[in-house]
Design a protein around this motif. Structure first.
Motif, PDB file in Angstrom:
ATOM      1  N   GLY A 149       0.814  -1.214   0.000  1.00 24.29           N
ATOM      2  CA  GLY A 149       0.000   0.000   0.000  1.00 24.29           C
ATOM      3  C   GLY A 149       0.847   1.263   0.000  1.00 24.29           C
ATOM      4  O   GLY A 149       0.535   2.234  -0.706  1.00 24.29           O
ATOM      5  N   MET A 150       1.917   1.277   0.774  1.00 22.64           N
ATOM      6  CA  MET A 150       2.795   2.450   0.789  1.00 22.64           C
ATOM      7  C   MET A 150       3.508   2.616  -0.544  1.00 22.64           C
ATOM      8  O   MET A 150       3.730   3.745  -1.019  1.00 22.64           O
ATOM      9  CB  MET A 150       3.806   2.315   1.920  1.00 22.64           C
ATOM     10  CG  MET A 150       3.178   2.312   3.309  1.00 22.64           C
ATOM     11  SD  MET A 150       2.152   3.766   3.630  1.00 22.64           S
ATOM     12  CE  MET A 150       3.368   5.081   3.535  1.00 22.64           C
ATOM     13  N   VAL A 151       3.891   1.513  -1.182  1.00 20.12           N
ATOM     14  CA  VAL A 151       4.508   1.597  -2.504  1.00 20.12           C
ATOM     15  C   VAL A 151       3.529   2.196  -3.505  1.00 20.12           C
ATOM     16  O   VAL A 151       3.907   3.048  -4.338  1.00 20.12           O
ATOM     17  CB  VAL A 151       4.992   0.210  -2.963  1.00 20.12           C
ATOM     18  CG1 VAL A 151       5.415   0.236  -4.425  1.00 20.12           C
ATOM     19  CG2 VAL A 151       6.155  -0.261  -2.096  1.00 20.12           C
ATOM     20  N   ALA A 156       1.802   6.735  -6.886  1.00 19.20           N
ATOM     21  CA  ALA A 156       0.830   7.756  -7.287  1.00 19.20           C
ATOM     22  C   ALA A 156       1.436   9.159  -7.183  1.00 19.20           C
ATOM     23  O   ALA A 156       1.195  10.019  -8.046  1.00 19.20           O
ATOM     24  CB  ALA A 156      -0.420   7.651  -6.411  1.00 19.20           C
ATOM     25  N   ILE A 157       2.226   9.385  -6.156  1.00 14.16           N
ATOM     26  CA  ILE A 157       2.889  10.689  -6.008  1.00 14.16           C
ATOM     27  C   ILE A 157       3.884  10.911  -7.145  1.00 14.16           C
ATOM     28  O   ILE A 157       3.966  12.003  -7.740  1.00 14.16           O
ATOM     29  CB  ILE A 157       3.599  10.769  -4.640  1.00 14.16           C
ATOM     30  CG1 ILE A 157       2.573  10.754  -3.509  1.00 14.16           C
ATOM     31  CG2 ILE A 157       4.446  12.035  -4.559  1.00 14.16           C
ATOM     32  CD1 ILE A 157       3.190  10.662  -2.135  1.00 14.16           C
ATOM     33  N   GLU A 158       4.626   9.850  -7.491  1.00 13.51           N
ATOM     34  CA  GLU A 158       5.614   9.976  -8.556  1.00 13.51           C
ATOM     35  C   GLU A 158       4.945  10.230  -9.898  1.00 13.51           C
ATOM     36  O   GLU A 158       5.423  11.041 -10.712  1.00 13.51           O
ATOM     37  CB  GLU A 158       6.458   8.695  -8.616  1.00 13.51           C
ATOM     38  CG  GLU A 158       7.555   8.760  -9.665  1.00 13.51           C
ATOM     39  CD  GLU A 158       8.347   7.476  -9.725  1.00 13.51           C
ATOM     40  OE1 GLU A 158       9.385   7.435 -10.406  1.00 13.51           O
ATOM     41  OE2 GLU A 158       7.924   6.480  -9.073  1.00 13.51           O
ATOM     42  N   ALA A 159       3.830   9.547 -10.169  1.00 15.51           N
ATOM     43  CA  ALA A 159       3.149   9.732 -11.450  1.00 15.51           C
ATOM     44  C   ALA A 159       2.534  11.117 -11.574  1.00 15.51           C
ATOM     45  O   ALA A 159       2.549  11.725 -12.654  1.00 15.51           O
ATOM     46  CB  ALA A 159       2.060   8.667 -11.612  1.00 15.51           C
ATOM     47  N   SER A 164      -0.818  15.177  -2.822  1.00 10.76           N
ATOM     48  CA  SER A 164      -2.149  15.608  -2.392  1.00 10.76           C
ATOM     49  C   SER A 164      -2.799  14.455  -1.644  1.00 10.76           C
ATOM     50  O   SER A 164      -2.504  13.283  -1.923  1.00 10.76           O
ATOM     51  CB  SER A 164      -3.014  16.019  -3.591  1.00 10.76           C
ATOM     52  OG  SER A 164      -3.247  14.911  -4.437  1.00 10.76           O
ATOM     53  N   PRO A 165      -3.688  14.771  -0.725  1.00 11.15           N
ATOM     54  CA  PRO A 165      -4.324  13.684   0.056  1.00 11.15           C
ATOM     55  C   PRO A 165      -5.063  12.670  -0.807  1.00 11.15           C
ATOM     56  O   PRO A 165      -5.062  11.472  -0.502  1.00 11.15           O
ATOM     57  CB  PRO A 165      -5.278  14.442   0.975  1.00 11.15           C
ATOM     58  CG  PRO A 165      -4.690  15.808   1.091  1.00 11.15           C
ATOM     59  CD  PRO A 165      -4.072  16.095  -0.233  1.00 11.15           C
ATOM     60  N   SER A 166      -5.686  13.098  -1.872  1.00  5.92           N
ATOM     61  CA  SER A 166      -6.440  12.168  -2.707  1.00  5.92           C
ATOM     62  C   SER A 166      -5.546  11.168  -3.419  1.00  5.92           C
ATOM     63  O   SER A 166      -5.966  10.053  -3.735  1.00  5.92           O
ATOM     64  CB  SER A 166      -7.267  12.951  -3.737  1.00  5.92           C
ATOM     65  OG  SER A 166      -6.401  13.730  -4.568  1.00  5.92           O
ATOM     66  N   LEU A 167      -4.292  11.552  -3.683  1.00  8.45           N
ATOM     67  CA  LEU A 167      -3.388  10.642  -4.377  1.00  8.45           C
ATOM     68  C   LEU A 167      -2.916   9.503  -3.474  1.00  8.45           C
ATOM     69  O   LEU A 167      -2.805   8.355  -3.917  1.00  8.45           O
ATOM     70  CB  LEU A 167      -2.175  11.415  -4.906  1.00  8.45           C
ATOM     71  CG  LEU A 167      -2.406  12.358  -6.090  1.00  8.45           C
ATOM     72  CD1 LEU A 167      -1.133  13.124  -6.401  1.00  8.45           C
ATOM     73  CD2 LEU A 167      -2.872  11.583  -7.323  1.00  8.45           C
TER      74      LEU A 167
END
Length: 256
Positions: A149-151, A156-159, A164-167
């Protein structure tokens, strides 16, 4: 509609709501929730089988020993063996193993008790190693889901190239849910494991006590004393004056 009926409907709705919420959270946890669930189901199956077997093996040891001693006094070793054969559980099996070696001497009785005691202990502890395995696997699968889940959250942050919280919400949610379900499963299985271990300890203590009392009773029989005068009842010692005779004193000097 009566008040009791309304309360029953309210409780049923609450239970249904809890079950639906649990299923919803399980689905949110993703595919890594299934290994945790499978570990819990298999662990519970092993635990229930062990609990049923241990409850069947547990008997009233004191009552059983009383029947064995009474049979030894009234019918001899063969009658005591019949009592053991008609009683279930490892306590009766160990006592019967010692009785069958009575003709070979007390050393053979003790060796038989030790050997059969080890065999019965292995039967009592059968399956516990697998139960402890699933106690360890359930939280490990949960932690695996946490890492995954952390990965996903960092992917998502990298993409997106932004935070943001939604990511990161979905990845963090998967991480937390798998951890929670893994720990809950391990806690449930650990409770059943400790119950089984305490049950085995009690049966083992009964086997040891029964073995000691049986050996004491057989030793008394070999010298012509009743088995019931052993540990389960206060022995009546002979009067030394009666053995000396009417014309002797306690020092062995002949009285005139």
């Amino acid at each position: 509609m009566t008040l009791s009926a309304l309360l029953l409907l309210q409780d049923a709705a609450a239970d249904a709501g809890f079950a639906n919420g649990l299923v919803y959270r399980f689905n949110e946890g993703g595919p890594y929730m299934w290994p945790v669930l499978i570990s819990l189901i298999i662990g519970l199956a092993i635990a229930f089988e062990r609990i049923l077997s241990l409850n069947r093996a547990d008997i009233n040891a004191q009552k059983f020993l009383g029947r064995v001693k009474e049979a030894l006094d009234n019918g001899g070793v063969s009658a005591a063996e019949e009592v053991c054969a008609n009683t279930r559980g490892p306590v009766a099996s160990v006592v019967q193993a010692g009785l069958t070696r009575f003709d070979e001497g007390m050393d053979a009785v003790e060796k038989a008790v030790v050997s059969y005691g080890s065999i019965e202990m292995s039967f009592l502890e059968r399956g516990l190693v697998w139960l402890s395995l699933f106690i360890s696997l359930a939280p490990m699968f949960g932690f695996l889901g946490t890492v995954v889940g952390m990965v996903e959250a960092f992917d998502a942050i990298e993409a997106a190239g932004d935070i943001s919280p939604s990511l990161v919400a979905r990845g963090i949610k998967i991480a937390l849910l798998t951890t929670v379900f893994g720990l809950i499963s391990a806690i449930i299985l650990q409770v059943f494991y400790n119950y089984c271990v305490s049950k085995i300890d009690r049966i083992t203590a009964d086997m040891e006590e029964a073995s000691v009392e049986m050996i004491d009773s057989l030793a008394m029989m070999s010298v012509g004393r009743p088995a019931l005068s052993g540990r389960g009842r206060v022995a009546v010692l002979p009067d030394p004056k009666a053995e000396l005779g009417t014309g002797d004193d306690l020092t062995g000097t002949k009285l005139s």
